[in-house]
Design a protein around this motif. Structure first.
Motif, PDB file in Angstrom:
ATOM      1  N   THR A 106     -73.467  10.959   0.807  1.00 46.93           N
ATOM      2  CA  THR A 106     -73.247  11.715   2.037  1.00 46.93           C
ATOM      3  C   THR A 106     -74.501  12.492   2.431  1.00 46.93           C
ATOM      4  OG1 THR A 106     -71.926  13.456   3.076  1.00 46.93           O
ATOM      5  CG2 THR A 106     -72.285  13.663   0.713  1.00 46.93           C
ATOM      6  N   SER A 107     -74.695  12.637   3.725  1.00 45.01           N
ATOM      7  CA  SER A 107     -75.820  13.441   4.210  1.00 45.01           C
ATOM      8  C   SER A 107     -75.481  14.917   4.268  1.00 45.01           C
ATOM      9  CB  SER A 107     -76.227  12.964   5.613  1.00 45.01           C
ATOM     10  OG  SER A 107     -75.149  13.130   6.525  1.00 45.01           O
ATOM     11  N   ALA A 108     -74.217  15.253   4.057  1.00 52.30           N
ATOM     12  CA  ALA A 108     -73.771  16.655   4.085  1.00 52.30           C
ATOM     13  C   ALA A 108     -74.071  17.297   2.727  1.00 52.30           C
ATOM     14  CB  ALA A 108     -72.288  16.739   4.412  1.00 52.30           C
ATOM     15  N   VAL A 109     -75.191  17.993   2.656  1.00 56.78           N
ATOM     16  CA  VAL A 109     -75.678  18.529   1.382  1.00 56.78           C
ATOM     17  C   VAL A 109     -74.782  19.667   0.904  1.00 56.78           C
ATOM     18  CG1 VAL A 109     -77.637  19.565   0.196  1.00 56.78           C
ATOM     19  CG2 VAL A 109     -78.023  17.905   2.037  1.00 56.78           C
ATOM     20  N   GLY A 110     -74.251  19.525  -0.320  1.00 50.27           N
ATOM     21  CA  GLY A 110     -73.403  20.566  -0.885  1.00 50.27           C
ATOM     22  C   GLY A 110     -72.012  20.621  -0.299  1.00 50.27           C
ATOM     23  N   PHE A 111     -71.587  19.537   0.360  1.00 54.98           N
ATOM     24  CA  PHE A 111     -70.288  19.551   1.037  1.00 54.98           C
ATOM     25  C   PHE A 111     -69.150  19.825   0.060  1.00 54.98           C
ATOM     26  CE2 PHE A 111     -66.514  17.646   2.967  1.00 54.98           C
ATOM     27  CZ  PHE A 111     -66.565  18.160   4.262  1.00 54.98           C
ATOM     28  N   GLY A 112     -69.283  19.337  -1.167  1.00 58.49           N
ATOM     29  CA  GLY A 112     -68.223  19.535  -2.147  1.00 58.49           C
ATOM     30  C   GLY A 112     -67.924  20.996  -2.400  1.00 58.49           C
ATOM     31  N   ASP A 113     -68.948  21.861  -2.357  1.00 55.84           N
ATOM     32  CA  ASP A 113     -68.721  23.283  -2.600  1.00 55.84           C
ATOM     33  C   ASP A 113     -67.886  23.913  -1.489  1.00 55.84           C
ATOM     34  OD1 ASP A 113     -70.190  23.300  -4.977  1.00 55.84           O
ATOM     35  OD2 ASP A 113     -72.069  23.649  -3.923  1.00 55.84           O
ATOM     36  N   TRP A 114     -68.133  23.489  -0.242  1.00 57.48           N
ATOM     37  CA  TRP A 114     -67.316  23.997   0.860  1.00 57.48           C
ATOM     38  C   TRP A 114     -65.891  23.450   0.781  1.00 57.48           C
ATOM     39  CZ3 TRP A 114     -64.911  21.269   4.872  1.00 57.48           C
ATOM     40  CH2 TRP A 114     -64.318  22.063   5.859  1.00 57.48           C
ATOM     41  N   ALA A 115     -65.756  22.162   0.523  1.00 59.02           N
ATOM     42  CA  ALA A 115     -64.426  21.554   0.430  1.00 59.02           C
ATOM     43  C   ALA A 115     -63.647  22.139  -0.745  1.00 59.02           C
ATOM     44  CB  ALA A 115     -64.550  20.041   0.282  1.00 59.02           C
ATOM     45  N   GLU A 116     -64.351  22.499  -1.812  1.00 60.95           N
ATOM     46  CA  GLU A 116     -63.700  23.093  -2.983  1.00 60.95           C
ATOM     47  C   GLU A 116     -62.926  24.345  -2.590  1.00 60.95           C
ATOM     48  OE1 GLU A 116     -65.331  24.117  -7.358  1.00 60.95           O
ATOM     49  OE2 GLU A 116     -66.221  25.343  -5.766  1.00 60.95           O
ATOM     50  N   GLN A 117     -63.571  25.237  -1.841  1.00 60.12           N
ATOM     51  CA  GLN A 117     -62.889  26.454  -1.433  1.00 60.12           C
ATOM     52  C   GLN A 117     -61.726  26.155  -0.504  1.00 60.12           C
ATOM     53  OE1 GLN A 117     -64.250  28.876   1.632  1.00 60.12           O
ATOM     54  NE2 GLN A 117     -63.161  30.693   0.949  1.00 60.12           N
ATOM     55  N   LEU A 118     -61.969  25.314   0.485  1.00 62.85           N
ATOM     56  CA  LEU A 118     -60.925  24.977   1.451  1.00 62.85           C
ATOM     57  C   LEU A 118     -59.678  24.463   0.752  1.00 62.85           C
ATOM     58  CD1 LEU A 118     -60.023  24.413   4.426  1.00 62.85           C
ATOM     59  CD2 LEU A 118     -61.002  22.124   4.128  1.00 62.85           C
ATOM     60  N   ILE A 119     -59.860  23.526  -0.164  1.00 60.68           N
ATOM     61  CA  ILE A 119     -58.715  22.878  -0.809  1.00 60.68           C
ATOM     62  C   ILE A 119     -58.049  23.796  -1.829  1.00 60.68           C
ATOM     63  CG2 ILE A 119     -58.013  20.946  -2.265  1.00 60.68           C
ATOM     64  CD1 ILE A 119     -60.434  19.403  -1.052  1.00 60.68           C
ATOM     65  N   ALA A 120     -58.842  24.393  -2.714  1.00 56.51           N
ATOM     66  CA  ALA A 120     -58.272  25.178  -3.813  1.00 56.51           C
ATOM     67  C   ALA A 120     -57.575  26.429  -3.311  1.00 56.51           C
ATOM     68  CB  ALA A 120     -59.369  25.545  -4.812  1.00 56.51           C
ATOM     69  N   GLU A 121     -58.234  27.165  -2.405  1.00 58.87           N
ATOM     70  CA  GLU A 121     -57.638  28.408  -1.935  1.00 58.87           C
ATOM     71  C   GLU A 121     -56.456  28.151  -1.018  1.00 58.87           C
ATOM     72  OE1 GLU A 121     -59.583  32.717  -1.051  1.00 58.87           O
ATOM     73  OE2 GLU A 121     -60.114  31.143   0.380  1.00 58.87           O
ATOM     74  N   SER A 122     -56.476  27.029  -0.305  1.00 60.96           N
ATOM     75  CA  SER A 122     -55.378  26.712   0.606  1.00 60.96           C
ATOM     76  C   SER A 122     -54.144  26.220  -0.130  1.00 60.96           C
ATOM     77  CB  SER A 122     -55.818  25.655   1.622  1.00 60.96           C
ATOM     78  OG  SER A 122     -56.843  26.131   2.455  1.00 60.96           O
ATOM     79  N   THR A 123     -54.326  25.439  -1.194  1.00 58.54           N
ATOM     80  CA  THR A 123     -53.172  24.759  -1.812  1.00 58.54           C
ATOM     81  C   THR A 123     -52.747  25.326  -3.158  1.00 58.54           C
ATOM     82  OG1 THR A 123     -54.469  23.093  -3.014  1.00 58.54           O
ATOM     83  CG2 THR A 123     -53.931  22.618  -0.709  1.00 58.54           C
ATOM     84  N   GLY A 124     -53.610  26.069  -3.843  1.00 52.40           N
ATOM     85  CA  GLY A 124     -53.312  26.477  -5.218  1.00 52.40           C
ATOM     86  C   GLY A 124     -52.398  27.674  -5.299  1.00 52.40           C
ATOM     87  N   LYS A 125     -51.110  27.448  -5.173  1.00 50.35           N
ATOM     88  CA  LYS A 125     -50.137  28.555  -5.202  1.00 50.35           C
ATOM     89  C   LYS A 125     -48.752  28.000  -5.498  1.00 50.35           C
ATOM     90  CE  LYS A 125     -51.812  29.011  -1.246  1.00 50.35           C
ATOM     91  NZ  LYS A 125     -52.318  29.379   0.099  1.00 50.35           N
TER      92      LYS A 125
END
Length: 547
Positions: free
Chosen positions: A266-285
């Motif tokens: 992917t050309s989106a550098v470091g995208f996993g770090d942004w997606a990590e927050q979006l997914i974990a904080e949104s769903t982990g409950k």
């Protein structure tokens, strides 16, 4: 908008991920989930979520509603450039910092992201090119203690250098917030963000666009990319990539809740770090959710039965993925931001949770404040000290007869359940101590289980929610340090060293209250202690520790 570069996204799936799409896609289309989402229907996640979701859905239209920011940002940038200010520092946490970091890295423009209360890291940032620095302070309310402390330190540094702080700050906050009023009174430049958007969905608001645009990123192109796919994501159609990705993430049965985010070009550098927050904080409950595991390159070995492999592919790639549970996602950065936000909302629906609150982030903040008010320290006396490392064990009587750091680490790993994961949480300087992040790979080999790595306090606004609210499967290794030199917070009765100790202690305390095993390694001498921990981890590499 079809001629916009990166105006398409593609989602392909195989194995259990494809089965999940087949199982849920028709119902999502029939329920008109996509069109209702983009119409901001706050009833999509059930009665318990309605109050929060009713004020958190404006992100669906940001590709259009954020357009006025483009000119405003350009005007501020021209003004700053004419004054010789070309070093942009962002003080912000969580969603306020992660999106600009990815946007600027992808655009290849420099941005210093200060999302830490670690004294050595803050001091290093403040001492770098102060004469050419403009500071963007990003906080919805201004009550985020890390960001407030960073602002105070910079204000003092500017004043001590004979620089008027009002010439050097750009404040991004919600309209009418305490920070909004305080900043305007002080004469700072203020840009208001959309208050109907939560932090982790704020990439296309002023929080994402202002620091990125001031640093030199083309934020108008980012909005173009997102707008080009808005109607596609709002369509009640089985080809809708957000419905497909959301079903793959949240709809596997049994749930594959460890989501491996793999950089597959992917050309989106470091995208996993942004997606990590979006997914974990949104769903982990509520005892469920998805734990993102940012692994970089594809890991060797077979996929575990609770893992989902998501490959982040180059733009314009529509090649089918293969594997037992595999997903491939491609598209430009702006398009993918909106895609993943919509897909996370879909996953929240399938998981039966509210994707817009973060109750356990707040519990850790409360515990940190209580420790800070009581005088932060290293906590209880250590179980033992080995060289330059104090060892403490929380969350049960599991340490046994361990008397060395190596034995304590093995005892923690021994607590891993069948479908468990290890979280390494390092409250260190993520720039100067960046090599520590490599321990994730060694631990993954030694445990044969998913391993996450997070820099504290950064991860508290990300995977920290999942650690406490998600499935009770984790064991936690916390690494703290005595800073080389502490740093006072002007106008406060605590230092940054006090504060980060309270953050680490509060997080460990809440984890222990949830019966999560926590091993705390405190480096009494930073350099010697870090070398000692690295040596212990090096001894694990290639060794199957977990029985």
């Amino acid at each position: 908008m079809n001629d916009v570069p990166g105006s398409s996204v593609a989602v392909t799936a195989s194995g259990a991920a494809a089965d999940a799409i087949d199982a849920h896609l028709s119902a999502l289309v029939e329920q008109k989930f996509a069109s209702r989402l983009f119409d901001q229907d706050h009833t999509l996640w059930g009665p318990a979520a309605e109050d929060e979701s009713a004020k958190r859905l404006s992100w669906v239209g940001l590709a259009r509603s954020s357009r006025p920011l483009v000119g405003e940002i350009a005007a501020i940038r021209d003004e700053l450039s004419s004054a010789g200010l070309d070093h942009v520092v962002l003080c912000g946490m969580g969603g306020s910092s992660l999106a600009p970091e990815v946007i600027c890295a992808t655009a290849g423009v420099p941005l210093t992201v200060l999302d830490s209360s670690q004294p050595d890291m803050v001091r290093a940032a403040v001492s770098d090119r102060l004469d050419r620095t403009v500071v963007v302070v990003s906080s919805k309310s201004g009550s985020t203690v890390e960001t407030d402390s960073q602002r105070r330190v910079y204000e003092k540094a500017f004043t001590d250098a004979g620089i008027d702080p009002k010439d050097r700050f750009v404040v991004v906050t919600d309209p009418g917030s305490p920070l909004d009023e305080e900043a305007r009174t002080a004469g700072y430049r203020v840009v208001n963000a959309d208050p109907q958007v939560g932090g982790r969905y704020s990439a296309l608001t002023a929080f994402g666009l202002v620091p990125s645009g001031l640093a030199g990123a083309d934020v108008e192109a980012l909005l173009d990319q997102a707008e080009a796919i808005t109607d596609v994501l709002a369509a009640d159609d089985e080809a809708n990539p957000a419905l497909r990705l959301g079903a793959a993430l949240g709809g596997t049965s049994p749930l594959r809740n460890k989501v491996l985010l793999i950089d597959a070009g992917t050309s989106a550098v470091g995208f996993g770090d942004w997606a990590e927050q979006l997914i974990a904080e949104s769903t982990g409950k509520d005892g469920t959710g998805l734990l993102p595991v940012v692994v970089g390159d594809a890991p060797a070995g077979e996929l575990l039965d609770d893992e989902l492999r998501v490959s982040l592919l180059p733009e314009d790639t529509e090649d089918a993925v293969a594997g037992e549970a595999a997903v491939g996602v491609s598209g430009s950065l702006g398009a993918q931001i909106l895609l993943w936000e919509a897909a996370t909302a879909v996953a929240g629906r399938l998981l039966g949770i509210n994707p817009f609150d973060q109750p356990d982030v707040e519990s850790a903040k409360k515990a940190a404040r209580e420790l800070l008010d009581g005088g932060a320290s290293g906590g209880d006396a250590p179980a033992f000290t080995d060289g330059a490392v104090e060892v403490r064990a929380l969350g049960g009587d599991w340490l046994g007869e361990a008397s060395t750091v190596a034995e304590a680490v093995r005892a923690l790993i021994g607590q891993l359940p069948e479908h468990g994961y290890l979280a390494v949480m390092a409250y260190l300087d993520r720039i100067a101590d960046s090599a520590l992040a490599d321990v994730r790979v060694a631990f993954a080999r030694a445990t044969g289980r998913p391993v996450t790595f997070g820099w504290g306090p950064r991860f508290l606004h990300s995977t920290g929610q999942y650690h406490k609210g998600g499935a009770p499967e984790g064991v936690y290794l916390q690494i703290t340090t005595t800073p080389h030199e502490d740093l006072a917070v002007p106008g406060r009765d605590f230092t940054l060293g006090d504060f980060i100790a309270a953050q680490a202690g509060g997080d460990a305390q809440v984890l222990a209250e949830h019966d999560r095993p926590v091993l705390r390694l405190h480096l009494t001498d930073h350099d010697d202690g870090l070398a000692q921990v690295m040596q212990v981890v090096g001894g694990l590499d290639g060794e199957e520790v977990r029985s």
